[in-house]
Design an enzyme around this catalytic site. Structure first.
Site, PDB file in Angstrom:
ATOM      1  N   LYS A 197     -21.977 -12.967  27.014  1.00 32.29           N
ATOM      2  CA  LYS A 197     -21.977 -13.865  28.139  1.00 32.29           C
ATOM      3  C   LYS A 197     -20.665 -14.562  28.226  1.00 32.29           C
ATOM      4  CE  LYS A 197     -21.908 -18.172  27.600  1.00 32.29           C
ATOM      5  NZ  LYS A 197     -23.091 -18.883  27.112  1.00 32.29           N
ATOM      6  N   ARG A 237     -33.130 -29.900  32.911  1.00 31.69           N
ATOM      7  CA  ARG A 237     -33.855 -30.790  32.340  1.00 31.69           C
ATOM      8  C   ARG A 237     -33.448 -31.440  31.163  1.00 31.69           C
ATOM      9  NH1 ARG A 237     -38.591 -31.093  29.080  1.00 31.69           N
ATOM     10  NH2 ARG A 237     -38.878 -29.190  29.177  1.00 31.69           N
ATOM     11  N   GLU A 251     -29.551  -7.874   7.197  1.00 29.16           N
ATOM     12  CA  GLU A 251     -29.625  -8.115   8.240  1.00 29.16           C
ATOM     13  C   GLU A 251     -30.351  -6.930   9.019  1.00 29.16           C
ATOM     14  OE1 GLU A 251     -28.951  -9.889  11.149  1.00 29.16           O
ATOM     15  OE2 GLU A 251     -29.758  -8.254  12.291  1.00 29.16           O
ATOM     16  N   TYR A 261     -16.983  -9.353  11.197  1.00 25.85           N
ATOM     17  CA  TYR A 261     -17.919 -10.060  10.500  1.00 25.85           C
ATOM     18  C   TYR A 261     -18.480  -9.362   9.222  1.00 25.85           C
ATOM     19  CZ  TYR A 261     -19.380 -14.026  13.353  1.00 25.85           C
ATOM     20  OH  TYR A 261     -19.410 -15.223  14.059  1.00 25.85           O
ATOM     21  N   ARG A 303     -39.412 -23.901  37.866  1.00 28.84           N
ATOM     22  CA  ARG A 303     -40.705 -24.567  38.146  1.00 28.84           C
ATOM     23  C   ARG A 303     -40.566 -26.047  38.149  1.00 28.84           C
ATOM     24  NH1 ARG A 303     -43.344 -24.182  31.906  1.00 28.84           N
ATOM     25  NH2 ARG A 303     -41.836 -25.481  30.852  1.00 28.84           N
ATOM     26  N   GLU A 320     -26.656 -19.913  33.425  1.00 28.14           N
ATOM     27  CA  GLU A 320     -25.278 -19.276  33.240  1.00 28.14           C
ATOM     28  C   GLU A 320     -25.302 -17.740  33.950  1.00 28.14           C
ATOM     29  OE1 GLU A 320     -24.821 -19.475  29.144  1.00 28.14           O
ATOM     30  OE2 GLU A 320     -23.761 -21.263  29.261  1.00 28.14           O
ATOM     31  N   GLY A 368     -37.124 -19.678  27.949  1.00 28.56           N
ATOM     32  CA  GLY A 368     -36.900 -20.316  26.539  1.00 28.56           C
ATOM     33  C   GLY A 368     -36.969 -19.269  25.469  1.00 28.56           C
ATOM     34  N   GLU A 409      -7.266 -36.475  34.500  1.00 33.95           N
ATOM     35  CA  GLU A 409      -6.690 -37.888  34.413  1.00 33.95           C
ATOM     36  C   GLU A 409      -7.612 -38.961  34.794  1.00 33.95           C
ATOM     37  OE1 GLU A 409      -3.399 -39.015  36.989  1.00 33.95           O
ATOM     38  OE2 GLU A 409      -3.546 -36.841  37.530  1.00 33.95           O
ATOM     39  N   ALA A 435     -21.432 -27.213  26.284  1.00 34.72           N
ATOM     40  CA  ALA A 435     -21.061 -26.669  27.730  1.00 34.72           C
ATOM     41  C   ALA A 435     -21.920 -25.648  28.218  1.00 34.72           C
ATOM     42  CB  ALA A 435     -19.501 -26.308  27.658  1.00 34.72           C
ATOM     43  N   HIS A 489      -0.301 -36.037  34.746  1.00 34.28           N
ATOM     44  CA  HIS A 489      -0.371 -36.085  36.081  1.00 34.28           C
ATOM     45  C   HIS A 489       0.429 -34.753  36.516  1.00 34.28           C
ATOM     46  CE1 HIS A 489      -0.865 -37.606  39.978  1.00 34.28           C
ATOM     47  NE2 HIS A 489       0.531 -37.223  40.067  1.00 34.28           N
ATOM     48  N   SER A 548     -24.579 -16.412  12.909  1.00 35.32           N
ATOM     49  CA  SER A 548     -23.743 -17.542  12.591  1.00 35.32           C
ATOM     50  C   SER A 548     -23.946 -18.129  11.589  1.00 35.32           C
ATOM     51  CB  SER A 548     -23.496 -18.366  13.875  1.00 35.32           C
ATOM     52  OG  SER A 548     -23.292 -17.459  15.037  1.00 35.32           O
ATOM     53  N   CYS A 592     -25.296 -14.889  18.709  1.00 37.27           N
ATOM     54  CA  CYS A 592     -24.072 -15.402  19.122  1.00 37.27           C
ATOM     55  C   CYS A 592     -23.219 -14.175  19.684  1.00 37.27           C
ATOM     56  CB  CYS A 592     -23.588 -16.365  18.288  1.00 37.27           C
ATOM     57  SG  CYS A 592     -21.523 -16.840  18.968  1.00 37.27           S
TER      58      CYS A 592
HETATM   59  P1  NDP Z   1     -33.865 -23.816  27.783  1.00 37.30           P
HETATM   60  O1  NDP Z   1     -34.900 -24.598  26.941  1.00 37.30           O
HETATM   61  O2  NDP Z   1     -32.595 -24.565  28.150  1.00 37.30           O
HETATM   62  O3  NDP Z   1     -34.334 -23.323  29.184  1.00 37.30           O
HETATM   63  C1  NDP Z   1     -35.739 -22.782  29.351  1.00 37.30           C
HETATM   64  C2  NDP Z   1     -36.099 -23.033  30.869  1.00 37.30           C
HETATM   65  O4  NDP Z   1     -37.084 -22.050  31.177  1.00 37.30           O
HETATM   66  C3  NDP Z   1     -36.316 -24.303  31.359  1.00 37.30           C
HETATM   67  O5  NDP Z   1     -35.860 -24.409  32.459  1.00 37.30           O
HETATM   68  C4  NDP Z   1     -38.101 -24.461  31.375  1.00 37.30           C
HETATM   69  O6  NDP Z   1     -38.288 -25.186  32.141  1.00 37.30           O
HETATM   70  C5  NDP Z   1     -38.229 -22.987  31.613  1.00 37.30           C
HETATM   71  N1  NDP Z   1     -39.589 -22.663  31.141  1.00 37.30           N
HETATM   72  C6  NDP Z   1     -40.063 -22.588  29.815  1.00 37.30           C
HETATM   73  N2  NDP Z   1     -41.158 -22.155  29.561  1.00 37.30           N
HETATM   74  C7  NDP Z   1     -41.277 -21.781  31.068  1.00 37.30           C
HETATM   75  C8  NDP Z   1     -42.660 -20.831  31.468  1.00 37.30           C
HETATM   76  N3  NDP Z   1     -43.767 -20.648  30.694  1.00 37.30           N
HETATM   77  N4  NDP Z   1     -42.780 -20.449  32.561  1.00 37.30           N
HETATM   78  C9  NDP Z   1     -41.702 -20.917  33.508  1.00 37.30           C
HETATM   79  N5  NDP Z   1     -40.397 -21.716  33.154  1.00 37.30           N
HETATM   80  C10 NDP Z   1     -40.329 -21.863  31.913  1.00 37.30           C
HETATM   81  O7  NDP Z   1     -33.829 -22.312  27.049  1.00 37.30           O
HETATM   82  P2  NDP Z   1     -32.698 -21.057  27.360  1.00 37.30           P
HETATM   83  O8  NDP Z   1     -33.777 -20.152  26.951  1.00 37.30           O
HETATM   84  O9  NDP Z   1     -31.809 -21.348  28.483  1.00 37.30           O
HETATM   85  O10 NDP Z   1     -31.853 -21.610  26.146  1.00 37.30           O
HETATM   86  C11 NDP Z   1     -32.191 -21.656  24.854  1.00 37.30           C
HETATM   87  C12 NDP Z   1     -31.199 -22.534  23.869  1.00 37.30           C
HETATM   88  O11 NDP Z   1     -30.131 -21.730  23.733  1.00 37.30           O
HETATM   89  C13 NDP Z   1     -30.841 -23.750  24.706  1.00 37.30           C
HETATM   90  O12 NDP Z   1     -31.391 -24.673  24.777  1.00 37.30           O
HETATM   91  C14 NDP Z   1     -29.370 -24.077  24.183  1.00 37.30           C
HETATM   92  O13 NDP Z   1     -29.585 -24.680  22.881  1.00 37.30           O
HETATM   93  C15 NDP Z   1     -28.911 -22.492  23.651  1.00 37.30           C
HETATM   94  N6  NDP Z   1     -27.907 -22.182  24.292  1.00 37.30           N
HETATM   95  C16 NDP Z   1     -26.901 -22.378  24.681  1.00 37.30           C
HETATM   96  C17 NDP Z   1     -25.581 -22.132  25.439  1.00 37.30           C
HETATM   97  C18 NDP Z   1     -24.495 -22.804  25.601  1.00 37.30           C
HETATM   98  O14 NDP Z   1     -24.301 -23.494  24.582  1.00 37.30           O
HETATM   99  N7  NDP Z   1     -23.783 -22.659  26.499  1.00 37.30           N
HETATM  100  C19 NDP Z   1     -25.885 -20.816  26.378  1.00 37.30           C
HETATM  101  C20 NDP Z   1     -27.143 -20.430  26.037  1.00 37.30           C
HETATM  102  C21 NDP Z   1     -28.208 -20.817  25.176  1.00 37.30           C
HETATM  103  P3  NDP Z   1     -38.757 -26.986  32.047  1.00 37.30           P
HETATM  104  O15 NDP Z   1     -37.498 -27.516  32.016  1.00 37.30           O
HETATM  105  O16 NDP Z   1     -39.707 -27.306  33.061  1.00 37.30           O
HETATM  106  O17 NDP Z   1     -39.382 -26.840  30.532  1.00 37.30           O
END
Ligand code: NDP
Length: 452
Positions: free
Chosen positions: A50, A205, A34, A98, A199, A182, A262, A440, A341, A435, A14, A42
């Site tokens: 997704k 969080r 690319e 694209y 965890r 999701e 992550g 609302e 969202a 309404h 993007s 995305c």
């Molecule tokens: P996030 O950072 O949102 O979540 C990662 C999760 O994995 C957390 O719950 C984290 O726990 C856990 N975690 C991290 N490391 C470990 C580990 N070693 N062992 C066990 N659990 C672990 O990342 P995502 O991959 O879900 O998404 C990445 C990014 O992509 C998002 O932050 C967002 O910006 C973007 N995204 C946006 C979407 C949207 O707009 N709808 C949809 C999907 C992605 P803890 O909280 O304890 O650290």
């Protein structure tokens, strides 16, 4: 010195595509490399597939509710292969859009992996090198498997989900972030048995506490077997699936295990450090507000910079870069008060400060309403929506808005305008309600639920 190009963009997601197109429209000679498919995370393995899966999975609840409204419908279950086939066709169509958009803007597309071979030089995997006055790195990020989990290679990541040949009947999702929540909703909706291990003490969080707890309750009630304070320890192949063991001693056998633990920036092995580009602790390219790296001729936008990992943010960063460097309009991307969202079922839309963030620096009034919307009440569903406003008690500004409701993604886009504009609670209240709607509530909450 004469360069082959004014701009060489590495990465066709993007952010990179937007920057390339706008720079070309400003008259720059632009090439873009690319290595995989045009459109990036995305379009190819993120937001777009997704969201289509979310749509597909919502019908199950829709059929149930339709029966409550008097429809006589017989469902024969979800046909994964039909959906997958259509998904592939749709993604190919978007990818070609694209490509066409880039070509019609005059961008030269180089299919292949690029390496930064000098502060003004890029070398492709066909061995050819090209010079450019500016290089833009927009290589995005990738999901990581948690190395501490023994046998983690038996699990898959979000990248692989869209390639599954069959819908897993029993699925374990590890993580509690955007992606984990999701996919839990998606597979639950499609009829799989979903177990989620996270965890931490609560999902999502960093988001508003009240909202994330409200959502966790709904997700559990909808059939997701959510276990908090539970992390995966090991995976091993067993006779009838993958056996997973958790820190709590809990065990289960699953057809697929998705690690949504992550993502990391794609900065390794593309020559960045060799040319002196500074990387941060998570491997992200360190940039200033102009998206410029420690090497003046090299800029970076999107997930690779570890700022806000959202498509519209990457697009804004790419556009601002192109306008600044090639359009004579110096401007930066605005990272304040970005709405987003989470496409759980129901969705969670959020903008501005959480209650916990707000109380730090402000005296606040909290307006929160949870209720069964009429559409749910009619069919006897207990699912409650949440509308929450965080208001600065002194300035009256609405500092944050959090909505858990069907279509909260659409709602927060609109509420986000008001919050971003700095409107006050009284501005909200002056707006006449539409309404009958659930939304609302945003303009009718008259008394604070609490103050802090
Ligand atoms: P996030 O950072 O949102 O979540 C990662 C999760 O994995 C957390 O719950 C984290 O726990 C856990 N975690 C991290 N490391 C470990 C580990 N070693 N062992 C066990 N659990 C672990 O990342 P995502 O991959 O879900 O998404 C990445 C990014 O992509 C998002 O932050 C967002 O910006 C973007 N995204 C946006 C979407 C949207 O707009 N709808 C949809 C999907 C992605 P803890 O909280 O304890 O650290």
């Amino acid at each position: 010195m004469a360069f082959d190009y004014d701009l060489f963009v590495v990465g066709g997601g993007s952010g990179g595509v937007r920057a390339a197109r706008v720079a070309a429209q400003h008259g720059a000679r632009v090439a873009l490399a690319e290595e995989y498919r045009m459109g990036g995370t995305c379009v190819i393995r993120g937001c777009v597939p997704k969201k289509l899966m979310v749509f597909a999975s919502q019908y199950r609840a829709g059929f149930r509710d339709a029966a409550g409204y008097g429809w006589r419908i017989e469902s024969h279950g979800f046909d994964w292969s039909h959906f997958r086939g259509k998904l592939d066709v749709e993604l190919a169509r978007l990818e070609s859009v694209y490509r066409r958009n880039l070509e019609s803007a005059g961008v030269e597309i180089r299919d292949g992996r690029a390496r930064i071979s000098g502060t003004n030089e890029v070398t492709l995997n066909d061995g050819r090198s090209h010079t450019a006055k500016h290089i833009l790195v927009a290589t995005g990020g990738h999901p990581v498997l948690p190395a501490q989990v023994k046998g983690c290679e038996l699990g898959i990541t979000s990248n692989d989900v869209f390639q599954l040949e069959e819908r897993p009947e029993r699925i374990l999702i590890v993580g509690g972030g955007y992606i984990a929540c999701e996919f839990a909703g998606i597979f639950n909706g499609m009829g799989s048995q979903v177990t989620q291990w996270h965890r931490g003490p609560g999902i999502l969080r960093g988001f508003d506490e009240e909202a994330r707890h409200h959502l966790a309750e709904i997700l559990t009630h909808s059939g997701i077997d959510l276990h908090l304070g539970t992390d995966a320890v090991s995976l091993e192949r067993s006779e009838n699936g993958i056996r997973a063991v958790a820190t709590s001693g809990r065990e289960g056998v699953f057809d697929a295990v998705i690690f949504a633990t992550g993502r990391r920036p794609n900065t390794s092995d593309i020559g960045l450090e060799e040319v002196g580009v500074a990387l941060g602790a998570r491997g992200e390219i360190v940039v200033n507000e102009w998206s410029q790296s420690s090497v003046p001729s090299i800029h970076a936008v999107g997930d690779v910079t570890g700022r806000i990992a959202l498509t519209p943010v990457a697009i804004r960063e790419g556009h601002a870069f192109a306008d600044t460097v090639f359009g004579g309009k110096a401007r930066t991307a605005d990272h304040e008060c970005v709405p987003s969202a989470i496409f759980t079922q129901p969705e969670f839309g959020t903008v501005g400060l959480s209650e916990e963030e707000a109380v730090h620096d402000h005296k606040v009034e909290i307006y929160a309403a949870t209720f069964r919307p009429m559409q749910n009440a009619f069919v006897g569903s207990d699912e409650r929506v949440l509308y929450k406003l965080i208001v600065d008690a002194t300035t009256r500004r609405v500092l944050g808005c959090h909505i858990i409701s069907p279509n909260a993604g659409e709602l927060i886009q609109l509420a986000g305008i008001a919050v971003k504009a700095g409107l006050t609670k009284e501005d909200f209240d002056r707006t006449v309600a539409v309404h009958p709607t659930a939304a609302e509530e945003l303009v009718t909450m008259s008394r604070p639920t609490r103050t802090a």
